[in-house]
Design an enzyme around this catalytic site. Structure first.
Site, PDB file in Angstrom:
ATOM      1  N   GLU A   1     -28.973 -19.190   2.723  1.00 44.64           N
ATOM      2  CA  GLU A   1     -27.686 -19.852   2.932  1.00 44.64           C
ATOM      3  C   GLU A   1     -27.291 -20.454   1.594  1.00 44.64           C
ATOM      4  O   GLU A   1     -28.152 -20.904   0.828  1.00 44.64           O
ATOM      5  CB  GLU A   1     -27.769 -20.928   4.019  1.00 44.64           C
TER       6      GLU A   1
ATOM      7  N   ASP B   1     -28.111 -10.852  -0.135  1.00 45.44           N
ATOM      8  CA  ASP B   1     -29.126 -11.849  -0.519  1.00 45.44           C
ATOM      9  C   ASP B   1     -29.867 -11.471  -1.799  1.00 45.44           C
ATOM     10  O   ASP B   1     -30.040 -12.308  -2.698  1.00 45.44           O
ATOM     11  CB  ASP B   1     -30.143 -12.026   0.618  1.00 45.44           C
TER      12      ASP B   1
ATOM     13  N   ASP C   1     -31.460 -17.383  11.667  1.00 43.22           N
ATOM     14  CA  ASP C   1     -31.046 -16.004  11.398  1.00 43.22           C
ATOM     15  C   ASP C   1     -32.252 -15.116  11.101  1.00 43.22           C
ATOM     16  O   ASP C   1     -32.305 -13.950  11.524  1.00 43.22           O
ATOM     17  CB  ASP C   1     -30.061 -15.955  10.222  1.00 43.22           C
TER      18      ASP C   1
ATOM     19  N   ASP D   1     -33.324 -14.708   4.697  1.00 45.08           N
ATOM     20  CA  ASP D   1     -31.886 -14.929   4.889  1.00 45.08           C
ATOM     21  C   ASP D   1     -31.469 -16.223   4.189  1.00 45.08           C
ATOM     22  O   ASP D   1     -31.722 -17.322   4.691  1.00 45.08           O
ATOM     23  CB  ASP D   1     -31.535 -14.998   6.371  1.00 45.08           C
TER      24      ASP D   1
ATOM     25  N   HIS E   1     -25.945 -18.607  11.311  1.00 42.59           N
ATOM     26  CA  HIS E   1     -25.791 -19.063   9.926  1.00 42.59           C
ATOM     27  C   HIS E   1     -26.722 -20.217   9.570  1.00 42.59           C
ATOM     28  O   HIS E   1     -26.584 -20.798   8.488  1.00 42.59           O
ATOM     29  CB  HIS E   1     -24.339 -19.427   9.591  1.00 42.59           C
TER      30      HIS E   1
END
Length: 282
Positions: free
Chosen positions: A98, A196, A258, A96, A253
């Site tokens: 960011e 992603d 996550d 995941d 987030h």
């Protein structure tokens, strides 16, 4: 003479009676003592027996209780994994990203600033290894207040961190160290959505002119897995957690948090009989 004779006879009779009385008293006393001794011995034996019984019970009690608790736990685990199928993949790599962002505005290029991956064993459902690295952005070097508020990542967490190319090299080494590059070991990335690996990583690779390893080219979108098992397509991670009655961990987030929550969603779906497969590729 007669009187004297009578006196001697009377004294002799009295003496005999006294002996007889004393003998009877002795016999009675002896019997009483024996009875008391017998009672005392019986009482001691009973007390000792009770102690032995108590000791045995104490020794036997916790063992029996422990065995029962162990059996209950085994039964619970058996029920939890009763629908778990033998998976084609040996490991699931929950990822995941960011990335840099602004409020109500698209920025270009968008750059990865957190790169976390969990390695989950498909048989034990345990997390065996974690890769986690913050990434320094090149173009939009200063994180916006919105980005920090959303992700929890502050400027100091990305300053002086490696750029994306170096992070990818570190990640490839991690893959090798975990035997995930072995051709006999099958693994699949798991992400929440397709962004992603379909959009984020390829767009950054295109902008900065670097190649990405082929193992990033296919993945499982956990939303589609959830929809297959529940007949409901979720809007995001939080509705899936709620639908599966899984407690949310950490900060929404945060990339690493996550990953943990997405991993828990995947594990629950596998326990319910989901057979994992790639749902996206490029």
């Amino acid at each position: 003479m007669n009187f004297y004779g009578l006196s001697r006879q009377s004294s002799f009779v009295s003496f005999i009676k006294t002996l007889e009385h004393n003998w009877l008293l002795h016999v009675k006393t002896t019997r009483t003592l024996k009875t008391q001794q017998t009672r005392i011995k019986s009482s001691q034996n009973f007390s000792t027996s009770c102690k032995h019984l108590t000791v045995k019970k104490r020794k036997r009690g916790p063992s029996a209780r422990s065995n029962k608790l162990f059996q209950i736990e085994q039964d619970r685990l058996a029920m939890a994994t009763s629908k778990l199928k033998d998976q084609y993949f040996d490991y699931f790599l929950v990822l995941d990203f960011e990335a840099t962002c602004k409020e109500n505005e698209l920025i270009y290029p968008q750059e990865i600033i957190e790169f976390p991956v969990l390695k989950i064993n498909s048989k034990t459902l345990e997390t065996e290894s974690v890769f986690h690295q913050y990434v320094q952005p090149r173009v939009h070097k200063d994180l916006t207040p919105f980005c920090t508020k959303l992700t929890g990542i502050i400027q100091a967490m990305v300053d002086d961190q490696p750029y994306i190319e170096d992070v990818l090299k570190s990640f490839d080494k991690w893959m090798a160290d975990n035997n995930l590059l072995d051709e006999n070991v099958k693994s699949l990335f798991v992400i929440c959505g397709d962004w992603d690996l379909l959009k984020m990583l390829p767009s950054q690779a295109e902008y900065f002119k670097f190649e990405t390893p082929s193992y990033f080219n296919r993945w499982l979108n956990v939303k589609k897995a959830y929809a297959e098992m529940t007949s409901t397509y979720p809007k995001g991670m939080m509705p899936m957690l709620e639908g599966l009655e899984i407690h949310h961990q950490g900060r929404h987030h945060s990339g690493i948090d996550d990953c943990k929550n997405i991993g828990n969603i995947l594990i629950e779906l596998l326990k319910r009989g989901y057979m994992a497969k790639a749902t996206g590729s490029r």
